[in-house]
Scaffold this motif. Structure first.
Motif, mmCIF file in Angstrom:
data_model
loop_
_atom_site.group_PDB
_atom_site.id
_atom_site.type_symbol
_atom_site.label_atom_id
_atom_site.label_comp_id
_atom_site.label_asym_id
_atom_site.label_seq_id
_atom_site.Cartn_x
_atom_site.Cartn_y
_atom_site.Cartn_z
ATOM 1 N N ILE A 190 0.462 -1.173 0.015
ATOM 2 C CA ILE A 190 -0.112 0.266 -0.027
ATOM 3 C C ILE A 190 1.116 0.906 -0.197
ATOM 4 C CG2 ILE A 190 -1.473 0.990 1.914
ATOM 5 C CD1 ILE A 190 -2.492 -1.415 1.941
ATOM 6 N N HIS A 191 2.097 1.121 1.097
ATOM 7 C CA HIS A 191 3.465 2.640 0.589
ATOM 8 C C HIS A 191 4.231 1.916 -0.766
ATOM 9 C CE1 HIS A 191 1.450 3.708 4.611
ATOM 10 N NE2 HIS A 191 1.172 4.206 3.818
ATOM 11 N N GLY A 192 4.402 2.576 -0.925
ATOM 12 C CA GLY A 192 5.896 2.318 -2.277
ATOM 13 C C GLY A 192 6.884 1.642 -1.866
ATOM 14 N N ASP A 193 7.666 2.979 -0.610
ATOM 15 C CA ASP A 193 8.254 2.481 -0.087
ATOM 16 C C ASP A 193 8.815 1.181 1.089
ATOM 17 O OD1 ASP A 193 6.805 3.345 2.101
ATOM 18 O OD2 ASP A 193 8.678 4.980 2.657
ATOM 19 N N GLU A 194 7.631 0.043 0.658
ATOM 20 C CA GLU A 194 7.109 -0.658 2.256
ATOM 21 C C GLU A 194 7.745 -2.351 1.101
ATOM 22 O OE1 GLU A 194 4.702 -0.013 4.954
ATOM 23 O OE2 GLU A 194 4.988 1.635 4.839
ATOM 24 N N PRO A 195 8.598 -2.915 0.408
ATOM 25 C CA PRO A 195 8.730 -3.653 -0.681
ATOM 26 C C PRO A 195 8.363 -4.980 0.109
ATOM 27 C CG PRO A 195 11.037 -2.959 -0.691
ATOM 28 C CD PRO A 195 10.082 -2.295 0.144
ATOM 29 N N VAL A 244 9.192 5.310 -3.332
ATOM 30 C CA VAL A 244 8.451 6.625 -2.566
ATOM 31 C C VAL A 244 7.275 5.513 -2.531
ATOM 32 C CG1 VAL A 244 9.110 8.119 -4.109
ATOM 33 C CG2 VAL A 244 6.762 7.530 -4.499
ATOM 34 N N ARG A 245 6.602 6.002 -1.067
ATOM 35 C CA ARG A 245 6.070 6.475 0.464
ATOM 36 C C ARG A 245 4.511 6.136 -1.194
ATOM 37 N NH1 ARG A 245 5.113 5.568 5.739
ATOM 38 N NH2 ARG A 245 2.907 6.322 6.573
ATOM 39 N N TYR A 246 3.960 7.545 -1.762
ATOM 40 C CA TYR A 246 3.068 7.540 -2.336
ATOM 41 C C TYR A 246 3.705 8.795 -3.496
ATOM 42 C CZ TYR A 246 3.104 11.999 0.342
ATOM 43 O OH TYR A 246 3.181 13.288 1.614
ATOM 44 N N MET A 291 -0.003 -6.130 4.269
ATOM 45 C CA MET A 291 1.025 -5.925 4.660
ATOM 46 C C MET A 291 2.243 -4.505 4.759
ATOM 47 S SD MET A 291 2.421 -9.669 3.593
ATOM 48 C CE MET A 291 1.277 -9.028 1.587
ATOM 49 N N HIS A 292 2.753 -4.624 5.607
ATOM 50 C CA HIS A 292 3.625 -3.147 6.068
ATOM 51 C C HIS A 292 5.118 -2.461 6.377
ATOM 52 C CE1 HIS A 292 0.149 -0.130 4.512
ATOM 53 N NE2 HIS A 292 -0.604 -1.167 5.380
ATOM 54 N N SER A 293 5.426 -1.736 6.501
ATOM 55 C CA SER A 293 6.985 -2.168 7.032
ATOM 56 C C SER A 293 7.051 -0.761 7.692
ATOM 57 C CB SER A 293 7.914 -2.490 6.460
ATOM 58 O OG SER A 293 7.985 -2.160 5.526
ATOM 59 N N THR A 294 7.869 -0.731 8.417
ATOM 60 C CA THR A 294 8.046 0.878 9.585
ATOM 61 C C THR A 294 9.826 0.869 9.426
ATOM 62 O OG1 THR A 294 9.159 -0.283 11.723
ATOM 63 C CG2 THR A 294 6.201 -0.027 11.250
HETATM 64 ZN ZN LIG Z 1 2.833 1.155 5.648
#
Ligand SMILES: [Zn+2]
Length: 274
Positions: free
Chosen positions: A19-24, A58-60, A98-101
């Motif tokens: 969902i966030h592009g910088d979280e592969p 990028v995140r978005y 799924m996300h990452s931080t």
């Molecule tokens: Zn995220």
């Protein structure tokens, strides 16, 4: 947006990555599942959400997709339109997203509340904690459909991708789609987001001093922006706390609500007689 499927029939399960592009990590887990094509007993939709942002790392592209729900077909931004399309794909599905931080290297789960889905799925996931998002669910996917969100580790790390893949398998096991469910753990701590920890914009250097999920006592300093130190006015548990993860906040101050099994006791359904 890439939408694929494991198994035959109309899926009521879905797994969403990036969902966030910088979280592969999520996209990598989805690709690995597609490559392995495990023999699922229930069909599962597999989605790589923000491919445009993923390509640019990028995140978005125009706005944060996970603040853009429900979106609209004629929204002004790429993410506003994508939010609408993604919701349409996921409606009626039980979802793992799924996300990452930049704040924590091990997995933890998020849900709006310890609802039925969180109670059913999270005990079978290898996570350190369940975080209730409370009022901070606004605009997020979690506010609109039955979804368990997982933070898989550090953004861009191989470990996060490995965790994401493992969490997918554990999710599919928990919902009876693939193999056996992992043994249930009801001692998982449950935290709740209480307030944001504001961060001044425009400083040259940021630093955080506290560990996520470890109690900060009143009077402890927890962060710094250049020469400005931030001290806890009252005790809290830092959640999603990082120096550079967000533009306007260091993260969140949370409270420790209890353990997953405390909530099981509060289940209104009658317990079977022994
Ligand atoms: Zn995220």
């Amino acid at each position: 947006m890439r939408v694929e499927q494991l198994g035959e029939g109309e899926p009521d399960l879905a797994i969403v990555g990036s969902i966030h592009g910088d979280e592969p990590c999520g996209a990598r887990a989805v690709e690995r599942l597609l490559l392995e094509a495990p023999d699922v007993s229930r069909p599962v939709k597999l989605v790589v959400a923000n491919e445009e942002a993923l390509e640019r790392n990028v995140r978005y592209v125009e706005e944060d997709l996970n603040r853009a729900f429900p979106g609209a077909p004629d929204a002004d931004t790429h993410e506003g339109r994508l939010a609408h399309e993604l919701l349409a794909e996921l409606r009626g599905c039980t979802v793992l997203s799924m996300h990452s931080t930049q704040s924590y290297d091990r997995p933890f789960a998020l849900s709006t509340d310890t609802d039925a889905l969180a109670r059913a799925v999270v005990p079978h996931l290898g996570v350190d904690a369940l975080v209730q998002t409370g009022e901070f669910a606004e605009g997020r996917l979690i506010d609109f459909i039955d979804v368990v969100e997982v933070e898989c580790g550090y953004q861009g790390s191989d470990e996060a991708a490995e965790n994401a893949y493992r969490l997918c398998r554990e999710f599919l096991g928990a919902v009876g789609a693939l193999g056996e469910a992992s043994p249930e753990r009801t001692d998982i701590p449950v935290f709740r987001l209480e307030r944001q920890l504001p961060k001044p914009v425009g400083a040259t250097e940021y630093e955080t001093y506290a560990e996520n999920f470890e109690r900060v006592a009143e009077g402890d300093r927890y962060a710094r922006a250049d020469d400005e130190e931030f001290v806890a006015e009252r005790p809290f548990y830092p959640i999603l706390l990082s120096a550079y993860g967000y533009e306007n906040v260091f993260g969140y101050a949370g409270s420790l609500v209890g353990r997953l099994d405390d909530h099981a006791e509060a289940d209104p359904e009658p317990t079977p007689e022994r």
